[in-house]
Design a protein around this motif. Sequence first.
Motif, short mmCIF file in Angstrom:
data_model
loop_
_atom_site.label_atom_id
_atom_site.label_comp_id
_atom_site.label_asym_id
_atom_site.label_seq_id
_atom_site.Cartn_x
_atom_site.Cartn_y
_atom_site.Cartn_z
N ALA A 29 37.50 38.25 38.81
CA ALA A 29 36.53 39.28 39.13
C ALA A 29 36.80 40.50 38.25
O ALA A 29 37.86 41.12 38.33
N ALA A 30 35.86 40.82 37.40
CA ALA A 30 35.99 41.97 36.50
C ALA A 30 34.60 42.27 35.94
O ALA A 30 33.73 41.39 35.90
N SER A 31 34.41 43.49 35.51
CA SER A 31 33.11 43.87 34.94
C SER A 31 32.93 43.21 33.58
O SER A 31 33.89 42.79 32.92
N ALA B 229 30.90 37.45 39.64
CA ALA B 229 29.98 38.59 39.66
C ALA B 229 30.60 39.77 40.42
O ALA B 229 31.48 39.61 41.26
N HIS B 230 30.11 40.95 40.09
CA HIS B 230 30.67 42.20 40.63
C HIS B 230 30.77 42.18 42.15
O HIS B 230 29.83 41.80 42.85
N SER C 225 33.05 46.29 46.76
CA SER C 225 34.19 46.88 47.46
C SER C 225 35.48 46.39 46.83
O SER C 225 35.77 45.19 46.83
N LEU C 226 36.27 47.32 46.29
CA LEU C 226 37.54 46.93 45.67
C LEU C 226 38.49 46.34 46.69
O LEU C 226 39.16 45.34 46.44
N ALA C 227 38.57 46.95 47.87
CA ALA C 227 39.45 46.41 48.90
C ALA C 227 39.06 44.99 49.27
O ALA C 227 39.92 44.11 49.40
N TYR C 228 37.76 44.74 49.41
CA TYR C 228 37.31 43.40 49.76
C TYR C 228 37.57 42.42 48.62
O TYR C 228 37.91 41.26 48.85
N ARG C 229 37.41 42.89 47.39
CA ARG C 229 37.69 42.03 46.23
C ARG C 229 39.15 41.57 46.23
O ARG C 229 39.45 40.39 45.99
N LEU D 9 40.75 42.22 37.70
CA LEU D 9 41.19 43.34 36.88
C LEU D 9 40.48 44.59 37.38
O LEU D 9 39.28 44.56 37.63
N VAL D 10 41.24 45.65 37.53
CA VAL D 10 40.72 46.88 38.14
C VAL D 10 40.72 47.98 37.09
O VAL D 10 41.76 48.26 36.46
#
Length: 267
Positions: A160-162, A181-182, A185-189, A202-203
């Motif tokens: 998961a990454a842009s 796909a995007h 929610s970062l926490a949920y990702r 990747l964040v």
Amino acid sequence: MTDMNVADWHSDLELIVDAARQAGKVALGYFRKDPEVWWKSGHSPVSAADYAANELLERLLRTARPDYGWLSEETDDDSDRLTRDTVFVVDPIDGTRAFIAGKDTWCVSVAVVHHGKPVAAALVAPAYDEEFTALPTGSAMKNGKPLAVSSSGADKIRLAASEDVIAKLPGSLKSRVHRIAHVPSLAYRLAMVADGRIDGTLVKPHSHDWDLAAADLILERAGGMLVGLDGNRLVYNLRQVSHPELCAAGNLLLPHLLEPLNLSDRG
């Protein structure tokens, strides 16, 4: 405050899970009903639901643990937290853009952080009827069942990454990546990495303690790690609460992601 034992963190976990559930119910009362929205500096939205959920969480948690510090995305920061060994780290709605758009991918994120490390974690995703929890020992749990990261190897990586981040990956890594796909929610990702739905993420720079602390512990207890590109774990409740680029994956896969990323940086 002296170090506390695991039994104490069990009590804190019960507290934050109950509070996160109640905050989730408050947020659901606004969901898909066009809540009032404001724009913060940096062009980040905040809704009436964020403020209402935050108010409830702050009242419940600080009343129950008045000696704990407080750090929330929706509360003005107070340096008093830096004097506390233990703090609540809260995002009342992680994934506000998704929430405003009527999408299900948002959650209430609550962590207890002790001496810079998360020791109790709760993510409640009301629209999915999902709850993720963790303590410093034992397995992370999803709806009461143990979690584990994916056991897939490094040949094909569900990442998961842009799109712009994927485009900059070194060729040796990019050829093995299947982009997810995007996930708003970062926490949920990060929880998705913990429960094996994706292999890693990747964040981008400028994530914050409140996006990460609860999911960090959940991922750790599921067999993964959230680290900087240097491989170092995060420390929370410092004066600076934003973070550089990060990588999260299962413990076996993580080195296969970090090595080409670091070689690319040095190049």
